[in-house]
Design a protein around this motif. Sequence first.
Motif, PDB file in Angstrom:
ATOM      1  N   THR A  69      54.304  29.834  59.273  1.00 35.73           N
ATOM      2  CA  THR A  69      55.412  28.899  59.086  1.00 35.73           C
ATOM      3  C   THR A  69      56.699  29.507  59.623  1.00 35.73           C
ATOM      4  O   THR A  69      56.875  30.726  59.639  1.00 35.73           O
ATOM      5  CB  THR A  69      55.603  28.552  57.597  1.00 35.73           C
ATOM      6  N   ALA A 111      58.531  30.027  49.839  1.00 36.64           N
ATOM      7  CA  ALA A 111      58.334  30.506  51.210  1.00 36.64           C
ATOM      8  C   ALA A 111      59.645  30.927  51.857  1.00 36.64           C
ATOM      9  O   ALA A 111      59.992  32.115  51.881  1.00 36.64           O
ATOM     10  CB  ALA A 111      57.632  29.430  52.039  1.00 36.64           C
ATOM     11  N   HIS A 112      60.418  29.969  52.358  1.00 39.36           N
ATOM     12  CA  HIS A 112      61.635  30.261  53.110  1.00 39.36           C
ATOM     13  C   HIS A 112      62.868  29.981  52.266  1.00 39.36           C
ATOM     14  O   HIS A 112      62.827  29.234  51.289  1.00 39.36           O
ATOM     15  CB  HIS A 112      61.675  29.399  54.378  1.00 39.36           C
ATOM     16  N   GLY A 131      62.520  24.810  51.464  1.00 36.46           N
ATOM     17  CA  GLY A 131      61.939  26.040  51.973  1.00 36.46           C
ATOM     18  C   GLY A 131      60.598  26.372  51.350  1.00 36.46           C
ATOM     19  O   GLY A 131      59.903  27.285  51.804  1.00 36.46           O
ATOM     20  N   GLY A 191      55.911  21.462  54.495  1.00 35.61           N
ATOM     21  CA  GLY A 191      57.123  22.233  54.285  1.00 35.61           C
ATOM     22  C   GLY A 191      58.316  21.310  54.260  1.00 35.61           C
ATOM     23  O   GLY A 191      58.424  20.392  55.070  1.00 35.61           O
ATOM     24  N   THR A 230      59.737  33.966  60.352  1.00 37.95           N
ATOM     25  CA  THR A 230      58.392  33.488  60.669  1.00 37.95           C
ATOM     26  C   THR A 230      57.429  34.197  59.722  1.00 37.95           C
ATOM     27  O   THR A 230      57.362  35.435  59.718  1.00 37.95           O
ATOM     28  CB  THR A 230      58.017  33.784  62.125  1.00 37.95           C
ATOM     29  N   LEU A 241      56.572  25.665  50.292  1.00 39.13           N
ATOM     30  CA  LEU A 241      55.388  24.964  50.775  1.00 39.13           C
ATOM     31  C   LEU A 241      54.826  24.165  49.604  1.00 39.13           C
ATOM     32  O   LEU A 241      54.650  24.700  48.500  1.00 39.13           O
ATOM     33  CB  LEU A 241      54.338  25.948  51.297  1.00 39.13           C
ATOM     34  N   GLY A 246      61.182  28.717  59.705  1.00 39.12           N
ATOM     35  CA  GLY A 246      62.200  27.943  59.012  1.00 39.12           C
ATOM     36  C   GLY A 246      63.594  28.207  59.509  1.00 39.12           C
ATOM     37  O   GLY A 246      63.828  29.042  60.396  1.00 39.12           O
ATOM     38  N   VAL A 291      61.749  24.436  55.912  1.00 37.63           N
ATOM     39  CA  VAL A 291      60.576  24.766  56.729  1.00 37.63           C
ATOM     40  C   VAL A 291      60.547  23.779  57.893  1.00 37.63           C
ATOM     41  O   VAL A 291      60.511  22.560  57.689  1.00 37.63           O
ATOM     42  CB  VAL A 291      59.280  24.675  55.913  1.00 37.63           C
ATOM     43  N   THR A 292      60.547  24.303  59.122  1.00 34.69           N
ATOM     44  CA  THR A 292      60.660  23.426  60.289  1.00 34.69           C
ATOM     45  C   THR A 292      59.426  23.441  61.180  1.00 34.69           C
ATOM     46  O   THR A 292      59.300  22.594  62.072  1.00 34.69           O
ATOM     47  CB  THR A 292      61.877  23.844  61.133  1.00 34.69           C
ATOM     48  N   MET A 341      54.938  24.596  61.395  1.00 32.76           N
ATOM     49  CA  MET A 341      53.751  25.076  60.693  1.00 32.76           C
ATOM     50  C   MET A 341      52.565  25.043  61.647  1.00 32.76           C
ATOM     51  O   MET A 341      52.408  24.115  62.439  1.00 32.76           O
ATOM     52  CB  MET A 341      53.478  24.193  59.471  1.00 32.76           C
TER      53      MET A 341
END
Length: 899
Positions: free
Chosen positions: A885, A866-867, A848, A844, A892, A850, A887, A871-872, A874
């Motif tokens: 995941t 994804a976000h 944001g 990630g 979530t 994947l 973010g 993305v922070t 996983m």
Amino acid sequence: MAFLKTRERSKERFSLLLLDLEEYYFEQHTAYHVATSSKKERKVRGSFKVCSRSVIFDPDDLTEPIIKVCLNNIFVYFNFAFRFFFLFFNQTGNEVIYIKESNVIAPYRNERVSQLNLMFLCLELFGLCLFLHRASCLEKLGDQTAMIAANLQSRLARSSFDKNCFQSVAEKPHMECAVEMVLPLVSNPGHVCITDESLYFQPLNGYPEQVIQIKLHRVRRIYKRRHGLRPLGLEVFCTENDFCSDIYLKFYNTADRDEVYYYIATFLENHMTEHTAESYMLQWQRGHLSNYQYLLHLNNLADRSCNDLSQYPVFPWVLEDYSSAQLDMTNAATFRDLSKPVGFLDIIHWLHLNRTLTWARYRGMPEPAFMYGSHYSSPGYVLFYLVRVAPEHMLCLQNGRYDHADRMFNNIGETWKNCLEGATDFKELIPDFYGDDPSFLENKLNLDLGRKQNGSLVGDVVLPPWASDASDFLQKHKTALESQYVSEHLHEWIDLVFGFKQRGSEAIAAHNVFHPLTYEGGIDCDSIEDPDQRIAMLTQILEFGQTPKQLFTTPHPQRITPRFHNMTRSSSVNSPLSELEDSSFEDLTEESRKLAWAHMGNLKLFSTEGTTVPSLWCCCILYYSTLWLFIPDSTLKMYSKELKDFQRSMSFSNMALSSCLMLADGKTVVCSSWDNNVYFYSIPYGRRQDTLMGHDDAVSEMCWFDDQLYTASWDSTVKVWQCASDGSSSHKRSQFQLLAELEHDAGVNTIGLNPAGTLLVSGCKDGAITIWDTSSYTILQQIHCHTGTIHHMAFSPDSRHVLSVGADCCMKVTDVQTGMVISSVKAEEEQRCFCWDGNSVLCGGQSGDLLLWDLLSNTVTKRIPAHSGAVTAMWMSALCSTVITGGEDRQTIYWKLQS
């Protein structure tokens, strides 16, 4: 086979191999050879070839011999009576060379004649022959070469590529320049022209074709080459795995070569990332390339080419048993010791040489000193093996003669024995010994290669007793190359030939020092002022052989062979890395994991949950039973998947939490915090049980294995704590004992354990990776591989590699055994977290999305939206079928793998 492919370009009886080494073929004209005898005079029609050092008459009648005369042996006479006919007289007592008499490939016949009459209808030819005759009569070789080169450059400058040869009138030319097409032992000057569709080469002499065309969309690989140790070559391949190229060009300056190279490279996808030693190494380690394929790729990258006999691809002897009736590939003694060069294999014999010749000579030499007076690969050695399929090349190299019959390639076992015991014979093998074509072992051309001292004729090569025929020999030889023993030890031979033992102190220690002429940068020929010495040096380089370009400067990692027990010649001392030899494929769920990763691109969003606090972002996620545990900033939150609602929220500090983990009892969560502490939380009781105050700065990440807690901190330490369980669930601080404190040069941002818990890896803010032995707490490897903070790192499932991502946007794979960075990818955005299986990475990033990366090709195979923020965090389930995941968008997301 390389030579057969080369010869297919021309069906003529005449060949450039009739020229001397470093000679050019300029032009041809129709002519008549006037043969006189006591009875009558007869005219033989044919083609008159003018070369830089000789003239050749090629008769139309194939039963007539080809006639060659050196230019320094003739007088040129113009006869006005015949209106531009020419008569060539040979000096009395000089030789004429007769080739392919009765159209049979055989040693040349030299005959002294008083005169040779040839007639022409070309006035221009008179001046050219006079000029070349004067050049050939100069005393110094350097002056001869300079005069011939001046004539060649003049001819190239006066001509240009014929644009009428373009296949399409719509083609747009990009550039044109003078080049030489390189063939085994000879080269052919002409012009190269590259357009927006094709690469064209037009020979100056129209041989073997008027023009050679290569469509750019068919090109699969291109390589810059050294030619004569100078960076002037370019080789183009239209196939992916064949070691025979479609064309090899030598340019007259590096700038032209580079411009053509980079222009063609724009037509290739991922050329620079796919075709590197590191990417091929990773594929080989993982079993995606065979030993044979890997060696071919390394030879290509190291400037080895089938068109340059001084740099022909080199392969190792892998067997030592050429006398048994049966070949036992389960016995390590069957195989050659790949850790030593050929000249050092027979220890007893070498010690004798050490005492009397080799070592004494090396010690007594002025710098640069060398141990071996010959090389393991040279044109003579290559043609020694291939004389039965390339006899004309052997005749060209040896002035129209085969070698003495007893010195020919007669017996494979005897050749191996000579390599072990000979004082000047250190040759390795060529790829043909591991190919599919056995013709180089058989005298299918019925060549007269001579008669040995025992009276027997040289025919087919005598094979080992364990081979029933040539095809069987090749099949068993290929099997040996791909065997378990060779797979486990091939990296040692690579270290000698392509790696860190090729030169320097490591080469001296390995008794692997060759003449400096063979090394890139060993001799600068352009700096030699005397033209005679410079020409002699260049000739010596081409004939002596050249050491491959060095591809690796650190020890080459071993291949992964998980399905076998190790085969070794002697027992080795146990090391912290010995755990890596155990198979990691015994887990019954392994096939499920492989299947899941093979379909990871089918990951689908299942559900999304968000936080209600605008300033919070997710930095850690756990999934246990039906609970999601995640940390938005300073709070531990528990979300019930079944009830689809938050069940509990716990705050330990007014500072952010950094990581969390679940202990083996399934009841206790451990959280680390920026307030320098570690907190223990009981899920059944819903309260904090204990606090561990163990660092002087923020605790960045934790790991747990067998009641040992590893804590990383920005105070530049990793601390190891022992938890002595008393049977209760209290886990009081007094039960934690500090076992070790691992010092670093900068703050530690991330750590990870291998699956067996025997290795620990730590990543720091200065971009350094350190691999530790958890039994002794000693450093095994330390590598500065990133230029910024390392965000996350993890071992591969087999513990052989570490993947790391950092603030420099790089994703790097490091070999655990050698500490070598074997793969490096520069991503378009910063990656913060990932999961991987050793070959593929799900990560990630800042966008944001994947990203699914294939490390073998260093390409993104799937991008999954994804976000809306970076993305922070996983998490992936044990069977790799579920992913969660988090973010910066405070979301979530729960993902499921769709089959």
